[in-house]
Design a protein around this motif. Sequence first.
Motif, PDB file in Angstrom:
ATOM      1  N   ALA A   5       0.712  -1.316  -0.447  1.00 27.46           N
ATOM      2  CA  ALA A   5      -0.291  -0.121  -0.557  1.00 27.46           C
ATOM      3  C   ALA A   5       1.005   1.402   0.484  1.00 27.46           C
ATOM      4  N   THR A   8       0.289   6.534   3.052  1.00 25.56           N
ATOM      5  CA  THR A   8      -0.896   8.395   3.610  1.00 25.56           C
ATOM      6  C   THR A   8       0.000   9.384   3.213  1.00 25.56           C
ATOM      7  N   THR A  62     -10.520  12.556  -5.327  1.00 27.07           N
ATOM      8  CA  THR A  62      -9.237  11.707  -4.878  1.00 27.07           C
ATOM      9  C   THR A  62     -10.364  10.927  -3.676  1.00 27.07           C
ATOM     10  N   TRP A  65     -12.621   8.796  -6.025  1.00 26.64           N
ATOM     11  CA  TRP A  65     -11.294   7.295  -6.311  1.00 26.64           C
ATOM     12  C   TRP A  65     -11.222   6.351  -5.072  1.00 26.64           C
ATOM     13  N   THR A  66     -11.048   6.793  -4.045  1.00 22.87           N
ATOM     14  CA  THR A  66     -10.464   5.835  -3.177  1.00 22.87           C
ATOM     15  C   THR A  66     -11.311   4.738  -2.847  1.00 22.87           C
ATOM     16  N   LEU A  67     -12.938   5.647  -2.772  1.00 20.93           N
ATOM     17  CA  LEU A  67     -13.730   5.023  -1.948  1.00 20.93           C
ATOM     18  C   LEU A  67     -14.547   3.467  -3.714  1.00 20.93           C
ATOM     19  N   ALA A  69     -11.952   2.464  -5.947  1.00 17.74           N
ATOM     20  CA  ALA A  69     -11.245   1.726  -5.999  1.00 17.74           C
ATOM     21  C   ALA A  69     -10.769   0.576  -4.699  1.00 17.74           C
ATOM     22  N   ARG A  70     -11.244   0.652  -4.236  1.00 13.52           N
ATOM     23  CA  ARG A  70     -11.455  -0.404  -2.696  1.00 13.52           C
ATOM     24  C   ARG A  70     -12.406  -1.222  -2.870  1.00 13.52           C
ATOM     25  N   ARG A  71     -13.390  -0.607  -4.013  1.00 14.50           N
ATOM     26  CA  ARG A  71     -14.343  -1.731  -4.372  1.00 14.50           C
ATOM     27  C   ARG A  71     -14.488  -2.192  -5.866  1.00 14.50           C
ATOM     28  N   PRO A  73     -12.240  -1.592  -8.257  1.00 19.72           N
ATOM     29  CA  PRO A  73     -10.677  -1.084  -8.795  1.00 19.72           C
ATOM     30  C   PRO A  73     -11.256  -0.974 -10.684  1.00 19.72           C
TER      31      PRO A  73
END
Length: 127
Positions: A5, A8, A62, A65-67, A69-71, A73
Amino acid sequence: MTTAATPTSAVALRVGLAALAALAVNTGIALLASLLDAGGLGIGLSPVAYLPATVAGVLVGTVGWTLIARRAPKALRVVVPSVLVLTWVPDLLLLTAGATAANVVGLMLMHLVVTSAVVTAMRPARD
């Protein structure tokens, strides 16, 4: 092969640099569109309008994208261009309010810049 990962702090730095780049490019677009918009309404082309909108766009993009990409991608390939096109709808509607084509195209380009900044900052690095 496993992927680590991204820390951050590295993501925050990339997003911050992307926001600065988007602010700079959007300033150039706004200046050019304003010059070409002689006598037009100039909607969204003043710094008080586009500077906070650019930062907000980068931050919201951002988070989105993060939400995603986690579920899911792979969905980013469809969601990102779809959201970009959706952001152009209000721009195009400004034509009915009397905005010039230069004004509308300028705003559309600014949305493209924000989208590109988010994609560049958030896309996984390739070895």
